[in-house]
Design an enzyme around this catalytic site. Structure first.
Site, PDB file in Angstrom:
ATOM      1  N   GLU A 149       4.112  12.741  -5.023  1.00  0.00           N
ATOM      2  CA  GLU A 149       3.583  12.949  -3.754  1.00  0.00           C
ATOM      3  C   GLU A 149       4.445  13.742  -2.941  1.00  0.00           C
ATOM      4  OE1 GLU A 149       3.801   9.371  -1.173  1.00  0.00           O
ATOM      5  OE2 GLU A 149       1.524   9.698  -0.871  1.00  0.00           O
ATOM      6  N   GLU A 164       1.205  -1.211   0.025  1.00  0.00           N
ATOM      7  CA  GLU A 164       0.011  -0.096   0.052  1.00  0.00           C
ATOM      8  C   GLU A 164       0.950   1.273   0.065  1.00  0.00           C
ATOM      9  OE1 GLU A 164      -3.156  -0.461   3.172  1.00  0.00           O
ATOM     10  OE2 GLU A 164      -3.718  -2.298   2.110  1.00  0.00           O
TER      11      GLU A 164
HETATM   12  P1  NAD Z   1       8.930   4.938   3.992  1.00  0.00           P
HETATM   13  O1  NAD Z   1       9.039   4.212   2.743  1.00  0.00           O
HETATM   14  O2  NAD Z   1      10.258   5.665   4.128  1.00  0.00           O
HETATM   15  O3  NAD Z   1       9.168   3.829   5.129  1.00  0.00           O
HETATM   16  C1  NAD Z   1       8.122   2.954   5.565  1.00  0.00           C
HETATM   17  C2  NAD Z   1       8.638   1.943   6.308  1.00  0.00           C
HETATM   18  O4  NAD Z   1       9.420   1.033   5.641  1.00  0.00           O
HETATM   19  C3  NAD Z   1       9.143   2.430   7.719  1.00  0.00           C
HETATM   20  O5  NAD Z   1       9.118   1.621   8.856  1.00  0.00           O
HETATM   21  C4  NAD Z   1      11.020   2.263   7.170  1.00  0.00           C
HETATM   22  O6  NAD Z   1      11.385   2.065   8.525  1.00  0.00           O
HETATM   23  C5  NAD Z   1      10.690   1.097   6.597  1.00  0.00           C
HETATM   24  N1  NAD Z   1      11.863   0.801   5.630  1.00  0.00           N
HETATM   25  C6  NAD Z   1      12.623   1.923   5.073  1.00  0.00           C
HETATM   26  N2  NAD Z   1      13.597   1.170   4.221  1.00  0.00           N
HETATM   27  C7  NAD Z   1      13.333  -0.256   4.173  1.00  0.00           C
HETATM   28  C8  NAD Z   1      14.050  -1.154   3.556  1.00  0.00           C
HETATM   29  N3  NAD Z   1      15.095  -0.976   2.847  1.00  0.00           N
HETATM   30  N4  NAD Z   1      13.577  -2.396   4.182  1.00  0.00           N
HETATM   31  C9  NAD Z   1      12.602  -2.764   4.811  1.00  0.00           C
HETATM   32  N5  NAD Z   1      11.747  -1.844   5.434  1.00  0.00           N
HETATM   33  C10 NAD Z   1      12.429  -0.419   5.256  1.00  0.00           C
HETATM   34  O7  NAD Z   1       7.689   5.781   3.905  1.00  0.00           O
HETATM   35  P2  NAD Z   1       7.139   6.765   5.272  1.00  0.00           P
HETATM   36  O8  NAD Z   1       7.752   7.967   4.874  1.00  0.00           O
HETATM   37  O9  NAD Z   1       7.513   6.079   6.343  1.00  0.00           O
HETATM   38  O10 NAD Z   1       5.607   6.959   4.681  1.00  0.00           O
HETATM   39  C11 NAD Z   1       4.882   7.821   3.828  1.00  0.00           C
HETATM   40  C12 NAD Z   1       4.744   6.866   2.758  1.00  0.00           C
HETATM   41  O11 NAD Z   1       3.739   5.929   2.906  1.00  0.00           O
HETATM   42  C13 NAD Z   1       4.019   7.719   1.509  1.00  0.00           C
HETATM   43  O12 NAD Z   1       4.365   7.364   0.230  1.00  0.00           O
HETATM   44  C14 NAD Z   1       2.388   7.534   1.661  1.00  0.00           C
HETATM   45  O13 NAD Z   1       1.743   7.814   0.723  1.00  0.00           O
HETATM   46  C15 NAD Z   1       2.425   6.044   2.229  1.00  0.00           C
HETATM   47  N6  NAD Z   1       1.351   5.392   2.813  1.00  0.00           N
HETATM   48  C16 NAD Z   1       0.446   4.647   1.919  1.00  0.00           C
HETATM   49  C17 NAD Z   1      -0.525   4.181   2.648  1.00  0.00           C
HETATM   50  C18 NAD Z   1      -1.474   3.252   2.054  1.00  0.00           C
HETATM   51  O14 NAD Z   1      -2.502   2.632   2.487  1.00  0.00           O
HETATM   52  N7  NAD Z   1      -1.624   3.300   0.456  1.00  0.00           N
HETATM   53  C19 NAD Z   1      -0.914   4.348   3.900  1.00  0.00           C
HETATM   54  C20 NAD Z   1      -0.062   5.316   4.291  1.00  0.00           C
HETATM   55  C21 NAD Z   1       1.092   5.677   3.942  1.00  0.00           C
END
Ligand code: NAD
Length: 491
Positions: free
Chosen positions: A390, A259
């Site tokens: 975004e 997601e």
């Molecule tokens: P992000 O991708 O930076 O991080 C999300 C998670 O992934 C964190 O827990 C992070 O520690 C982990 N992560 C980072 N690198 C990783 C790796 N190499 N391996 C495994 N895990 C790793 O995202 P963010 O900045 O925390 O969140 C914002 C994003 O989330 C936005 O793009 C938003 O649209 C999206 N989002 C989507 C939904 C949905 O339902 N579609 C809901 C909420 C947020």
């Protein structure tokens, strides 16, 4: 106030910030600082996990799997219903923690988000008991019996914008399916996951059925996605991280549910009720724009564009921004100073590229460096990054279109397809428009109406797969068909 390296106390609520692995608190030698966006204060230190903790958590979840799987939905349900009750009994503590940790409104956490956390657990436990079945159907006299078998260990990786709600939206169906779980919470808002682990323990979840590994993504999250003992990976977050995780998961061919981000349109047709249109457009600033589903691209039909803009800016100016613990506050801070810089970068580049900043465009210095003002950008270059990427902050863009066909083309004109909102007074026009809109969820004359039984997910780069209701079980479980012949039976 920090009480010990392994404890954070917020508003009188104490949280153990070590990992939760195999029914035990486990510390790492290293920690990371948890900073509150509300006032920029360091709340304390959280265990910083890596390969060893990730491996230990998956091993604990794997060991607990056969027992949990064999319990069946009803016995599992008893524990999960208790867990949902405990969440409800601790809404205030969870709300206080989440607000200080990620800056979202306290009143939303109390009245909407934390009750939904309880629902995430209760709904799927109930579904597994009462609804998870398919009618037996026949093939040339043979009976087809469909069943949903537990698949193993599910890894769940979550972002900071709604940490516990998004985690339990996956934890609920995973545990109800009979899978065991390892959760990697976001490093910018890690607290409610740790608190939730205590509630899970109190509810009677056997050791190892639910585990939490705290830490940074590449250190604590990556080894979880590379572990061959894992059977499902759920990731909610950004597209770049999803690409890294998809490659890791491919190593062991582990199914993923993603997601991801959005750049959703709010389409306002010229026969729309203008008050409703303005209300819905203003709602897109909720949670300081840190909502994956936010319809951040306002697409307004020319006939009403001037009237809409005037009313919208009037309303934007009335938004009360401030401390998210204040009942009157409508939008609070953004999560992190690095994130605020990123948001400002988008706005500055748009302005340098010729766009006009019709409202906002900077931090609200009176409130502090985390508080970015609600912003409206007009006249951006078609195809420019502010219209296609975004921002994940309180920044909306406005584009004017002439015909419905042109509006549709602009609405579908990004790489994302998470959601869309359409405002019109004409049902037939709405249906014609929605038929060709590419989005996982479309709201017509409304926004954010969500049912846990409905399919949820993103098209194009906004995700892979759908969850909710039966779609969740189809992902977490191994769906099996057993065919019984009519013959060969002893009397
Ligand atoms: P992000 O991708 O930076 O991080 C999300 C998670 O992934 C964190 O827990 C992070 O520690 C982990 N992560 C980072 N690198 C990783 C790796 N190499 N391996 C495994 N895990 C790793 O995202 P963010 O900045 O925390 O969140 C914002 C994003 O989330 C936005 O793009 C938003 O649209 C999206 N989002 C989507 C939904 C949905 O339902 N579609 C809901 C909420 C947020």
């Amino acid at each position: 106030m920090t009480t010990a390296a392994s404890t954070i106390e917020v508003a009188g609520v104490s949280v153990d910030t070590r990992h939760w692995i195999g029914g035990q608190r486990v510390a790492s030698a290293d920690t990371f600082a948890d900073v509150s966006p509300v006032d920029g204060r360091v709340l304390g230190q959280v265990s910083r996990g890596g390969q060893a903790e990730a491996d230990a958590a998956v091993a604990a979840a794997r060991a607990a799997f056969p027992g949990w799987a064999r319990m069946g939905p009803t016995a599992r349900g008893e524990i999960l219903f208790r867990l949902a009750d405990l969440v409800e009994a601790h809404i205030e503590e969870l709300a206080q923690l989440e607000t200080m940790d990620n800056g979202s409104l306290l009143r939303s956490h109390r009245r909407g988000v934390m009750p939904r956390v309880a629902m995430n657990i209760r709904f799927f436990a109930d579904y597994a008991i009462n609804q998870l079945s398919h009618p037996v159907f026949q093939t040339r006299g043979h009976d087809n019996h469909v069943s949903w078998d537990p698949s193993g260990v599910t890894v769940i990786i979550t972002p900071w914008n709604a940490p516990l709600m998004l985690a339990t939206w996956r934890i609920g169906p995973a545990l109800a399916s009979g899978d065991t779980v390892v959760l990697k919470p976001p490093e910018w808002a890690p607290l409610t996951a740790s608190y939730f682990a205590d509630l899970a323990h109190e509810a009677g979840l056997p050791a190892g059925v639910f585990n939490v590994v705290q830490g940074l993504g590449p250190e604590a999250g990556a080894p979880l996605t590379l572990n061959p003992q894992v059977s499902r990976i759920c990731f909610t977050g950004s597209v770049p991280t999803a690409k890294v995780i998809a490659k890791a998961a491919a190593e062991n061919l582990i199914p993923c549910s993603f997601e991801l981000g959005g750049k959703s349109p709010t389409v306002i047709l010229d026969d729309a009720d203008l008050d409703l249109a303005v209300d819905l457009a203003i709602e897109q600033y909720d949670n300081a724009g840190q909502v994956c589903l936010a319809g951040t691209r306002l697409l307004v039909q020319r006939g009403i564009a001037d009237a809409f803009t005037e009313r919208f800016i009037e309303r934007a100016a009335q938004i009360r921004q401030g401390d998210p613990r204040d009942e009157q506050t409508q939008i609070g801070p953004n999560i992190h100073l690095r994130h605020v810089e990123r948001v400002q970068g988008f706005v500055d580049r748009a302005a340098a590229d010729g766009a006009s900043i019709a409202y906002g465009g900077s931090v609200n210095a009176d409130l502090g460096p985390h508080y970015y003002r609600p912003t409206l950008i007009r006249d951006a270059q078609p195809g420019s990054e502010i219209l296609t990427e975004e921002v994940f902050g309180p920044v909306l863009t406005m584009q004017v279109f002439d015909t419905d066909a042109e509006g549709l083309e602009v609405a579908n004109g990004t790489e994302f397809g998470l959601a869309a909102c359409v405002v019109t007074g004409d049902r037939a026009r709405a249906e014609a428009f929605c038929e060709h809109l590419v989005a996982g969820t479309i709201w017509v004359n409304c926004f954010f109406v969500r049912d846990l039984a409905a399919p949820f997910g993103g098209s194009k780069k906004s995700g892979i797969g759908r969850e909710g209701g039966i779609w969740s079980f189809d992902f977490y479980a191994d769906v099996k068909n057993t065919v019984y012949a009519p013959n060969g039976w002893k009397e």
